[in-house]
Design a protein around this motif. Structure first.
Motif, short mmCIF file in Angstrom:
data_model
loop_
_atom_site.label_atom_id
_atom_site.label_comp_id
_atom_site.label_asym_id
_atom_site.label_seq_id
_atom_site.Cartn_x
_atom_site.Cartn_y
_atom_site.Cartn_z
N UNK A 69 8.20 4.70 2.49
CA UNK A 69 7.26 5.74 2.03
C UNK A 69 6.94 5.57 0.56
N UNK A 70 6.61 4.36 0.19
CA UNK A 70 6.37 4.06 -1.22
C UNK A 70 5.16 4.79 -1.76
N UNK A 71 5.26 5.16 -3.04
CA UNK A 71 4.22 5.90 -3.73
C UNK A 71 3.75 5.09 -4.94
N UNK A 72 2.55 5.35 -5.42
CA UNK A 72 2.09 4.62 -6.61
C UNK A 72 3.04 4.77 -7.79
N UNK A 73 3.69 5.91 -7.91
CA UNK A 73 4.61 6.12 -9.03
C UNK A 73 5.91 5.32 -8.91
N UNK A 74 6.11 4.64 -7.78
CA UNK A 74 7.25 3.74 -7.64
C UNK A 74 6.96 2.37 -8.24
N UNK A 75 5.72 2.15 -8.65
CA UNK A 75 5.36 0.89 -9.29
C UNK A 75 6.19 0.67 -10.53
N UNK A 76 6.88 -0.47 -10.59
CA UNK A 76 7.79 -0.73 -11.70
C UNK A 76 8.40 -2.12 -11.53
N UNK A 77 9.14 -2.55 -12.55
CA UNK A 77 10.00 -3.70 -12.41
C UNK A 77 11.38 -3.18 -12.03
N UNK A 78 11.96 -3.73 -10.98
CA UNK A 78 13.25 -3.29 -10.47
C UNK A 78 14.31 -4.32 -10.85
N UNK A 86 0.84 -1.20 0.00
CA UNK A 86 0.00 0.00 0.00
C UNK A 86 0.87 1.25 0.00
N UNK A 87 0.34 2.35 -0.51
CA UNK A 87 1.09 3.62 -0.44
C UNK A 87 1.49 3.93 1.00
N UNK A 88 2.73 4.39 1.15
CA UNK A 88 3.29 4.65 2.47
C UNK A 88 4.00 3.47 3.08
N UNK A 137 14.02 8.41 0.68
CA UNK A 137 13.06 7.30 0.87
C UNK A 137 13.70 5.94 0.65
N UNK A 138 14.63 5.85 -0.28
CA UNK A 138 15.28 4.59 -0.63
C UNK A 138 16.72 4.57 -0.11
N UNK A 139 17.19 3.39 0.26
CA UNK A 139 18.57 3.22 0.70
C UNK A 139 19.16 1.98 0.06
N UNK A 140 20.29 2.15 -0.63
CA UNK A 140 21.00 1.01 -1.21
C UNK A 140 22.11 0.61 -0.24
#
Length: 113
Positions: free
Chosen positions: A84-93, A13-15, A66-69
């Motif tokens: 703090x994921x957002x809908x726009x982070x939807x993707x293949x990584x 879910x978002x967040x 928000x992201x840490x490698x």
């Protein structure tokens, strides 16, 4: 034979948060620059985060804060902690190793309520 195997994707879910892993075999990740990329349908592949051999990290502006490698040399694995994921982070990584241009098969991340 070199293999980069991503895991940890899923529906959140978002967040929410996810942690992606990229387990490497056939290479020693501490001798490579390691990247996380993402690609969504109809869009170019985007560099999300990278970690150099010396441990310096860099992030796309869209994920800073928000992201840490990170890297675990003992496990020969890199991680991408995504908060703090957002809908726009939807993707293949995808996991990527430079300079030899090795790629993993990708893991799907979907951020949706």
């Amino acid at each position: 034979q070199v293999q980069l195997v991503e895991s940890g994707g899923g529906l959140v879910q978002p967040g929410g948060s996810l942690r992606l892993s990229c387990a490497a075999s056939g290479i020693i990740i501490s001798t490579y620059r390691m990247d996380w990329y993402r690609q969504s349908p109809g869009k170019n592949r985007e560099l999300v985060a990278s970690i150099t051999r010396g441990g310096t990290t860099n992030y796309a502006d869209s994920v800073k804060g928000r992201f840490t490698i990170s890297r675990d040399n003992a496990k020969n694995t890199i991680y991408l902690q995504m908060n703090s994921l957002k809908p726009e982070d939807t993707s293949i990584y995808y996991c990527h190793a430079i300079p030899s241009d090795y790629w993993g098969q990708g893991t799907q991340v979907t951020v949706s309520s």
